[in-house]
Design a protein around this motif. Sequence first.
Motif, PDB file in Angstrom:
ATOM      1  N   ASP A   6      30.264  33.823  10.398  1.00 13.94           N
ATOM      2  CA  ASP A   6      30.936  32.533  10.275  1.00 13.94           C
ATOM      3  C   ASP A   6      31.405  31.971  11.619  1.00 13.94           C
ATOM      4  O   ASP A   6      32.598  31.806  11.868  1.00 13.94           O
ATOM      5  CB  ASP A   6      32.101  32.655   9.296  1.00 13.94           C
ATOM      6  N   GLN A   7      30.452  31.729  12.511  1.00 17.45           N
ATOM      7  CA  GLN A   7      30.703  31.126  13.827  1.00 17.45           C
ATOM      8  C   GLN A   7      31.507  32.012  14.778  1.00 17.45           C
ATOM      9  O   GLN A   7      32.061  31.543  15.760  1.00 17.45           O
ATOM     10  CB  GLN A   7      31.409  29.765  13.690  1.00 17.45           C
ATOM     11  N   THR A   8      31.606  33.299  14.512  1.00 14.32           N
ATOM     12  CA  THR A   8      32.259  34.220  15.445  1.00 14.32           C
ATOM     13  C   THR A   8      31.272  35.312  15.807  1.00 14.32           C
ATOM     14  O   THR A   8      30.442  35.715  15.007  1.00 14.32           O
ATOM     15  CB  THR A   8      33.528  34.855  14.826  1.00 14.32           C
ATOM     16  N   TYR A   9      31.370  35.790  17.013  1.00 13.31           N
ATOM     17  CA  TYR A   9      30.470  36.826  17.503  1.00 13.31           C
ATOM     18  C   TYR A   9      31.250  38.117  17.700  1.00 13.31           C
ATOM     19  O   TYR A   9      32.420  38.103  18.105  1.00 13.31           O
ATOM     20  CB  TYR A   9      29.845  36.407  18.833  1.00 13.31           C
ATOM     21  N   ALA A  10      30.602  39.250  17.446  1.00  9.58           N
ATOM     22  CA  ALA A  10      31.265  40.539  17.585  1.00  9.58           C
ATOM     23  C   ALA A  10      31.664  40.806  19.035  1.00  9.58           C
ATOM     24  O   ALA A  10      32.687  41.425  19.300  1.00  9.58           O
ATOM     25  CB  ALA A  10      30.359  41.660  17.076  1.00  9.58           C
ATOM     26  N   CYS A  11      30.872  40.322  19.990  1.00 14.69           N
ATOM     27  CA  CYS A  11      31.162  40.530  21.412  1.00 14.69           C
ATOM     28  C   CYS A  11      31.951  39.379  22.011  1.00 14.69           C
ATOM     29  O   CYS A  11      32.251  39.393  23.196  1.00 14.69           O
ATOM     30  CB  CYS A  11      29.855  40.711  22.198  1.00 14.69           C
ATOM     31  N   GLY A  12      32.263  38.374  21.252  1.00 15.71           N
ATOM     32  CA  GLY A  12      33.001  37.220  21.742  1.00 15.71           C
ATOM     33  C   GLY A  12      32.084  36.132  22.248  1.00 15.71           C
ATOM     34  O   GLY A  12      30.898  36.348  22.474  1.00 15.71           O
ATOM     35  N   PRO A  13      32.601  34.929  22.437  1.00 15.76           N
ATOM     36  CA  PRO A  13      31.761  33.828  22.908  1.00 15.76           C
ATOM     37  C   PRO A  13      31.385  33.993  24.374  1.00 15.76           C
ATOM     38  O   PRO A  13      32.067  34.677  25.132  1.00 15.76           O
ATOM     39  CB  PRO A  13      32.656  32.594  22.714  1.00 15.76           C
ATOM     40  N   VAL A  14      30.295  33.365  24.765  1.00 18.32           N
ATOM     41  CA  VAL A  14      29.821  33.418  26.146  1.00 18.32           C
ATOM     42  C   VAL A  14      30.437  32.243  26.905  1.00 18.32           C
ATOM     43  O   VAL A  14      30.240  31.094  26.513  1.00 18.32           O
ATOM     44  CB  VAL A  14      28.287  33.347  26.206  1.00 18.32           C
ATOM     45  N   PRO A  15      31.181  32.506  27.978  1.00 22.33           N
ATOM     46  CA  PRO A  15      31.767  31.398  28.727  1.00 22.33           C
ATOM     47  C   PRO A  15      30.696  30.534  29.399  1.00 22.33           C
ATOM     48  O   PRO A  15      29.640  31.024  29.788  1.00 22.33           O
ATOM     49  CB  PRO A  15      32.659  32.079  29.780  1.00 22.33           C
ATOM     50  N   ASN A  16      30.942  29.252  29.516  1.00 29.26           N
ATOM     51  CA  ASN A  16      30.063  28.247  30.128  1.00 29.26           C
ATOM     52  C   ASN A  16      28.801  27.972  29.322  1.00 29.26           C
ATOM     53  O   ASN A  16      27.884  27.362  29.834  1.00 29.26           O
ATOM     54  CB  ASN A  16      29.671  28.623  31.562  1.00 29.26           C
ATOM     55  N   ASN A  17      28.703  28.440  28.082  1.00 31.42           N
ATOM     56  CA  ASN A  17      27.589  28.107  27.203  1.00 31.42           C
ATOM     57  C   ASN A  17      28.063  27.097  26.171  1.00 31.42           C
ATOM     58  O   ASN A  17      29.253  27.022  25.858  1.00 31.42           O
ATOM     59  CB  ASN A  17      27.038  29.337  26.493  1.00 31.42           C
ATOM     60  N   ASN A  18      27.124  26.347  25.616  1.00 33.82           N
ATOM     61  CA  ASN A  18      27.448  25.343  24.610  1.00 33.82           C
ATOM     62  C   ASN A  18      28.086  25.999  23.389  1.00 33.82           C
ATOM     63  O   ASN A  18      27.450  26.776  22.693  1.00 33.82           O
ATOM     64  CB  ASN A  18      26.180  24.587  24.222  1.00 33.82           C
ATOM     65  N   SER A  19      29.328  25.726  23.118  1.00 34.57           N
ATOM     66  CA  SER A  19      30.103  26.288  21.997  1.00 34.57           C
ATOM     67  C   SER A  19      30.161  27.812  22.042  1.00 34.57           C
ATOM     68  O   SER A  19      30.348  28.453  21.017  1.00 34.57           O
ATOM     69  CB  SER A  19      29.529  25.843  20.657  1.00 34.57           C
ATOM     70  N   GLY A  20      29.987  28.425  23.204  1.00 34.87           N
ATOM     71  CA  GLY A  20      30.038  29.876  23.340  1.00 34.87           C
ATOM     72  C   GLY A  20      28.849  30.590  22.732  1.00 34.87           C
ATOM     73  O   GLY A  20      28.878  31.800  22.529  1.00 34.87           O
ATOM     74  N   SER A  21      27.769  29.871  22.451  1.00 36.53           N
ATOM     75  CA  SER A  21      26.607  30.421  21.758  1.00 36.53           C
ATOM     76  C   SER A  21      25.791  31.332  22.672  1.00 36.53           C
ATOM     77  O   SER A  21      25.721  31.130  23.871  1.00 36.53           O
ATOM     78  CB  SER A  21      25.730  29.278  21.254  1.00 36.53           C
ATOM     79  N   TYR A  22      25.161  32.323  22.070  1.00 36.19           N
ATOM     80  CA  TYR A  22      24.250  33.195  22.805  1.00 36.19           C
ATOM     81  C   TYR A  22      22.875  32.553  22.945  1.00 36.19           C
ATOM     82  O   TYR A  22      22.136  32.866  23.862  1.00 36.19           O
ATOM     83  CB  TYR A  22      24.090  34.541  22.091  1.00 36.19           C
ATOM     84  N   LEU A  23      22.488  31.684  22.018  1.00 33.02           N
ATOM     85  CA  LEU A  23      21.183  31.035  22.026  1.00 33.02           C
ATOM     86  C   LEU A  23      21.385  29.548  22.278  1.00 33.02           C
ATOM     87  O   LEU A  23      21.644  28.782  21.357  1.00 33.02           O
ATOM     88  CB  LEU A  23      20.472  31.235  20.685  1.00 33.02           C
ATOM     89  N   GLY A  28      25.714  26.936  31.686  1.00 32.17           N
ATOM     90  CA  GLY A  28      26.110  26.689  33.068  1.00 32.17           C
ATOM     91  C   GLY A  28      25.476  27.675  34.029  1.00 32.17           C
ATOM     92  O   GLY A  28      24.994  27.299  35.103  1.00 32.17           O
ATOM     93  N   ASP A  29      25.458  28.933  33.659  1.00 31.24           N
ATOM     94  CA  ASP A  29      24.852  29.954  34.526  1.00 31.24           C
ATOM     95  C   ASP A  29      23.337  29.786  34.615  1.00 31.24           C
ATOM     96  O   ASP A  29      22.736  30.022  35.661  1.00 31.24           O
ATOM     97  CB  ASP A  29      25.188  31.355  34.022  1.00 31.24           C
ATOM     98  N   GLY A  30      22.696  29.367  33.523  1.00 34.29           N
ATOM     99  CA  GLY A  30      21.262  29.121  33.546  1.00 34.29           C
ATOM    100  C   GLY A  30      20.909  27.955  34.457  1.00 34.29           C
ATOM    101  O   GLY A  30      19.916  27.999  35.184  1.00 34.29           O
ATOM    102  N   LEU A  31      21.736  26.917  34.445  1.00 38.22           N
ATOM    103  CA  LEU A  31      21.513  25.780  35.334  1.00 38.22           C
ATOM    104  C   LEU A  31      21.655  26.201  36.789  1.00 38.22           C
ATOM    105  O   LEU A  31      20.850  25.824  37.638  1.00 38.22           O
ATOM    106  CB  LEU A  31      22.492  24.653  35.002  1.00 38.22           C
ATOM    107  N   MET A  32      22.668  27.001  37.085  1.00 40.94           N
ATOM    108  CA  MET A  32      22.861  27.475  38.460  1.00 40.94           C
ATOM    109  C   MET A  32      21.681  28.347  38.900  1.00 40.94           C
ATOM    110  O   MET A  32      21.210  28.233  40.036  1.00 40.94           O
ATOM    111  CB  MET A  32      24.162  28.274  38.565  1.00 40.94           C
ATOM    112  N   PHE A  33      21.189  29.205  38.022  1.00 36.16           N
ATOM    113  CA  PHE A  33      20.018  30.022  38.344  1.00 36.16           C
ATOM    114  C   PHE A  33      18.804  29.149  38.638  1.00 36.16           C
ATOM    115  O   PHE A  33      18.043  29.411  39.571  1.00 36.16           O
ATOM    116  CB  PHE A  33      19.704  30.985  37.197  1.00 36.16           C
ATOM    117  N   GLY A  34      18.600  28.090  37.847  1.00 33.63           N
ATOM    118  CA  GLY A  34      17.483  27.199  38.063  1.00 33.63           C
ATOM    119  C   GLY A  34      17.555  26.486  39.408  1.00 33.63           C
ATOM    120  O   GLY A  34      16.545  26.358  40.108  1.00 33.63           O
TER     121      GLY A  34
END
Length: 85
Positions: A6-23, A28-34
Amino acid sequence: GTFYDDQTYACGPVPNNNSGSYLTMLSGDGLMFGIINIVGNFGTVFVDQSYWQSAIAAKPTSASRGYLLGGICWFAIPFSLATSL
């Protein structure tokens, strides 16, 4: 608990991602890598002597056709991977 509950992750949300999503494509980090990858690749092309030697040794029409054909062939790899996954 489960990994996705229900919109929660066992490991917690990912900072700088859209809504803390893993997918997400909005990372933000992907943009910096690019950006770092693009700058590094431009540096490789402009500093590596082999790129310049092949361009100078060939006729201008052959060099431009070769670079365009090589770019199109190389583009097929990320394009096919991006559309198939």
